[in-house]
Design a protein around this motif. Structure first.
Motif, PDB file in Angstrom:
ATOM      1  N   THR A  64      12.112 -22.642  52.319  1.00 57.11           N
ATOM      2  CA  THR A  64      11.516 -23.094  53.586  1.00 57.11           C
ATOM      3  C   THR A  64      12.346 -22.544  54.736  1.00 57.11           C
ATOM      4  O   THR A  64      13.575 -22.623  54.720  1.00 57.11           O
ATOM      5  CB  THR A  64      11.522 -24.632  53.662  1.00 57.11           C
ATOM      6  N   LEU A  65      11.657 -21.990  55.727  1.00 55.14           N
ATOM      7  CA  LEU A  65      12.328 -21.469  56.919  1.00 55.14           C
ATOM      8  C   LEU A  65      11.737 -22.185  58.132  1.00 55.14           C
ATOM      9  O   LEU A  65      10.533 -22.068  58.400  1.00 55.14           O
ATOM     10  CB  LEU A  65      12.090 -19.952  57.011  1.00 55.14           C
ATOM     11  N   THR A  66      12.567 -22.957  58.823  1.00 54.82           N
ATOM     12  CA  THR A  66      12.082 -23.748  59.961  1.00 54.82           C
ATOM     13  C   THR A  66      12.688 -23.183  61.239  1.00 54.82           C
ATOM     14  O   THR A  66      13.897 -22.943  61.304  1.00 54.82           O
ATOM     15  CB  THR A  66      12.493 -25.233  59.790  1.00 54.82           C
ATOM     16  N   ARG A 122       7.176 -24.038  60.803  1.00 51.98           N
ATOM     17  CA  ARG A 122       7.751 -24.047  59.456  1.00 51.98           C
ATOM     18  C   ARG A 122       7.037 -23.018  58.591  1.00 51.98           C
ATOM     19  O   ARG A 122       5.805 -22.956  58.585  1.00 51.98           O
ATOM     20  CB  ARG A 122       7.498 -25.439  58.905  1.00 51.98           C
ATOM     21  N   ALA A 123       7.814 -22.223  57.861  1.00 49.13           N
ATOM     22  CA  ALA A 123       7.198 -21.247  56.955  1.00 49.13           C
ATOM     23  C   ALA A 123       7.654 -21.543  55.529  1.00 49.13           C
ATOM     24  O   ALA A 123       8.834 -21.783  55.287  1.00 49.13           O
ATOM     25  CB  ALA A 123       7.632 -19.838  57.350  1.00 49.13           C
ATOM     26  N   THR A 180       3.373 -18.906  53.957  1.00 50.83           N
ATOM     27  CA  THR A 180       2.413 -19.783  54.638  1.00 50.83           C
ATOM     28  C   THR A 180       3.114 -20.416  55.824  1.00 50.83           C
ATOM     29  O   THR A 180       4.172 -21.036  55.651  1.00 50.83           O
ATOM     30  CB  THR A 180       1.958 -20.923  53.689  1.00 50.83           C
ATOM     31  N   VAL A 181       2.514 -20.228  57.013  1.00 48.77           N
ATOM     32  CA  VAL A 181       3.139 -20.788  58.216  1.00 48.77           C
ATOM     33  C   VAL A 181       2.354 -22.002  58.677  1.00 48.77           C
ATOM     34  O   VAL A 181       1.128 -21.974  58.766  1.00 48.77           O
ATOM     35  CB  VAL A 181       3.168 -19.741  59.355  1.00 48.77           C
ATOM     36  N   ASN A 182       3.110 -23.056  58.969  1.00 51.10           N
ATOM     37  CA  ASN A 182       2.509 -24.257  59.505  1.00 51.10           C
ATOM     38  C   ASN A 182       3.329 -24.661  60.716  1.00 51.10           C
ATOM     39  O   ASN A 182       4.409 -25.222  60.564  1.00 51.10           O
ATOM     40  CB  ASN A 182       2.571 -25.334  58.405  1.00 51.10           C
ATOM     41  N   VAL A 210      16.968 -20.889  49.086  1.00 51.25           N
ATOM     42  CA  VAL A 210      17.721 -21.504  50.178  1.00 51.25           C
ATOM     43  C   VAL A 210      16.714 -22.035  51.201  1.00 51.25           C
ATOM     44  O   VAL A 210      15.619 -21.485  51.325  1.00 51.25           O
ATOM     45  CB  VAL A 210      18.662 -20.439  50.810  1.00 51.25           C
ATOM     46  N   ASN A 211      17.050 -23.108  51.867  1.00 48.04           N
ATOM     47  CA  ASN A 211      16.222 -23.588  52.978  1.00 48.04           C
ATOM     48  C   ASN A 211      17.039 -23.433  54.255  1.00 48.04           C
ATOM     49  O   ASN A 211      18.230 -23.749  54.265  1.00 48.04           O
ATOM     50  CB  ASN A 211      15.846 -25.061  52.776  1.00 48.04           C
ATOM     51  N   ILE A 212      16.380 -22.952  55.316  1.00 45.02           N
ATOM     52  CA  ILE A 212      17.123 -22.680  56.552  1.00 45.02           C
ATOM     53  C   ILE A 212      16.353 -23.202  57.754  1.00 45.02           C
ATOM     54  O   ILE A 212      15.126 -23.047  57.834  1.00 45.02           O
ATOM     55  CB  ILE A 212      17.362 -21.154  56.707  1.00 45.02           C
ATOM     56  N   LYS A 213      17.104 -23.804  58.681  1.00 41.76           N
ATOM     57  CA  LYS A 213      16.527 -24.133  59.990  1.00 41.76           C
ATOM     58  C   LYS A 213      17.352 -23.419  61.050  1.00 41.76           C
ATOM     59  O   LYS A 213      18.591 -23.523  61.053  1.00 41.76           O
ATOM     60  CB  LYS A 213      16.571 -25.650  60.220  1.00 41.76           C
ATOM     61  N   THR A 214      16.688 -22.700  61.918  1.00 40.84           N
ATOM     62  CA  THR A 214      17.426 -22.016  62.983  1.00 40.84           C
ATOM     63  C   THR A 214      17.758 -23.018  64.084  1.00 40.84           C
ATOM     64  O   THR A 214      16.974 -23.920  64.380  1.00 40.84           O
ATOM     65  CB  THR A 214      16.629 -20.839  63.584  1.00 40.84           C
ATOM     66  N   LEU A 215      18.933 -22.831  64.678  1.00 42.39           N
ATOM     67  CA  LEU A 215      19.451 -23.787  65.666  1.00 42.39           C
ATOM     68  C   LEU A 215      20.309 -23.035  66.680  1.00 42.39           C
ATOM     69  O   LEU A 215      20.750 -21.913  66.415  1.00 42.39           O
ATOM     70  CB  LEU A 215      20.359 -24.809  64.952  1.00 42.39           C
ATOM     71  N   PRO A 216      20.599 -23.678  67.827  1.00 42.24           N
ATOM     72  CA  PRO A 216      21.575 -23.050  68.732  1.00 42.24           C
ATOM     73  C   PRO A 216      22.923 -22.906  68.026  1.00 42.24           C
ATOM     74  O   PRO A 216      23.213 -23.628  67.064  1.00 42.24           O
ATOM     75  CB  PRO A 216      21.675 -24.048  69.888  1.00 42.24           C
TER      76      PRO A 216
END
Ligand code: EPU
Length: 434
Positions: A329-331, A358-359, A353-355, A297-303
């Protein structure tokens, strides 16, 4: 000093009841200042942030008395403005709500700069922008780390419209607090939508405030002359609920999480289902367990209503537990420095790996126990999840972070079969909780 010791690898089964919401309890406790009367607050979580908030009110001269395990009576009639002890204010982030509450009631607020988790820069420029829009003068004294906000002559703020440049929970609530006793109407545009904003507005309305639109982009506050006391129960903690939902899947067990509002965890449910985790919704509960196969799964955290930033470290643990080499991917979409926990998870065998924000998380199938630190509140609880899912023993230090936000966590986890202990650290371990 205390430490958590876990022997992991056991699936957890049973029911965990969710406590009151930390991030609603704090603003509501400070909002009682505006009521200038006796309030009874129910469903308070037993966490250190709540104890510190109540200690601050007591030090300011409020009458504070527990009348049940989760119920407290607070009478703020005789409090002294500016009386919040700096050392207590620095112990929690939400002490910044003293600014809006004191300014609204007394026309002046003097508060030390707040503490809280280190998640990168945590400015309060939007809070200040809001107070200034209502006519206040705000000065930050860098030498004493104190913020002083003063209403215009006459001591009453004047309602106006405020557009927030970023979606911020703290500024939305703080401006709402300042505006309830202002002259005229305040409109907050681009407001945050979080359930604790709605809860704080509902509390204030039950004290006689006139707030509409909480939970939407635009909140309208018609100032009233005076509030009165009330009895009010705090909503369940959606982040505590989400944490235990992930725990069920991470340990390959089955947990019923009760006393929650399923709608508040919808984004978490959606992402867990995408991962192949079963979430069965009841009226006030969810039951969570793994399906046949776990997916990436790819996730981006948001309000809110996006996937919460306060679930970033916990979901990362779940990503680590996917099959070998499965990549997710976790953003991070809210805080600049939310990945400090990654170094700790790596000690347990994680491959991340964190950039920047984004991880890239590579599944390793199983983690192994290690000595780790709780670098902040949510990072700390992620170590608990990782430790319970891992093989072998995990020791977690600096657990005061976890105690700031998780009510009775060790007892709750023991009740569903976890092998977890809280110990005091001395030459030899002394068990203090069984
Ligand atoms: N921001 C600004 N200016 C401001 C205020 C915020 O630029 O004046 C930025 C922040 O830097 C951040 C974003 O806006 O990038 C969101 O910040 P927000 O104000 O929403 O955060 P907060 O009110 O300080 C609360 C919770 C946090 C949670 C965030 C986001 C409390 C006490 N804290 O913080 O909770 O991560 O909202 O939902 O309610 C936690 O519980 O572990 C925790 C850190």
């Amino acid at each position: 000093m205390e430490r958590i010791i876990i022997t992991g690898g056991k699936p957890l089964y049973g029911e965990i009841s969710v406590s009151g919401f930390k991030n609603a309890a704090a603003p509501i406790i400070f909002a009682t200042i505006l009521a200038q009367d006796k309030c009874v607050i129910e469903n308070l979580p037993d966490i250190s942030d709540v104890r510190v908030a109540l200690d601050i009110l007591t030090a300011m001269g409020a009458y504070v008395k527990y009348t049940g395990d989760t119920t407290v009576e607070i009478d703020t009639t005789n409090i002294n403005p500016g009386g919040a002890p700096v050392e207590l204010v620095r112990k929690m982030r939400a002490s910044y709500y003293l600014l809006g509450a004191e300014l609204g009631r007394f026309g002046k607020a003097t508060v030390g700069t707040p503490g809280g988790c280190d998640l990168g820069e945590r400015p309060i420029d939007q809070h200040i922008k809001g107070f200034e829009a209502l006519g206040a003068t705000v000065e930050v004294d860098e030498s004493t780390n104190t913020i002083v906000a003063t209403a215009p002559e006459g001591g009453r703020l004047i309602g106006d419209s405020v557009y927030l440049d970023v979606v911020t929970v703290g500024a939305t609530i703080n401006i709402m607090l300042a505006a309830v006793l202002a002259e005229g109407t305040t409109v907050i545009e681009n407001a945050a939508h979080e359930p604790h904003i709605v809860d704080t507005a509902n509390f204030l309305n039950s004290c006689g405030a006139e707030i509409s639109g909480a939970g939407t982009d635009s909140i309208r506050i018609r100032g009233v002359k005076r509030l009165h006391g009330t009895t009010y129960a705090i909503i369940p903690d959606m982040i505590e609920a989400g944490t235990y939902m992930i725990l069920a899947a991470a340990t390959n067990g089955k947990l019923k999480i009760s006393n929650l509002i399923p709608k508040h965890v919808e984004s978490i449910t959606a992402k867990l289902e995408e991962m192949g985790i079963i979430v069965e919704e009841g009226d006030e509960s969810v039951t969570v367990y793994r399906g046949e196969k776990l997916n990436k799964v790819n996730i981006k955290t948001l309000p809110y209503p996006g996937f919460p930033t306060d679930m970033n470290p916990q979901i990362c643990v779940m990503m680590c537990l996917l099959d070998n080499h499965t990549k997710c991917t976790l953003t991070e979409g809210v805080w600049e420095n939310r990945f400090r926990y990654v170094e700790e998870l790596k000690r347990m065998g994680a491959c991340i790996t964190v950039n920047g924000r984004r991880a890239e998380v590579e599944g390793v199938g199983r983690l192994h126990g290690a000595k780790v630190r709780a670098v902040d509140l949510r990072a700390g609880v992620a170590m608990v999840i990782a430790g319970l899912a891992a093989s072998g023993q995990t020791e977690i230090d600096e657990i005061f972070h976890i105690q700031r936000g998780y009510d009775n966590i060790v007892e709750k986890l023991k009740s569903v079969g976890a092998d977890i202990d809280l110990v005091t650290i001395s030459d030899s371990y002394t068990k203090i909780s069984d």
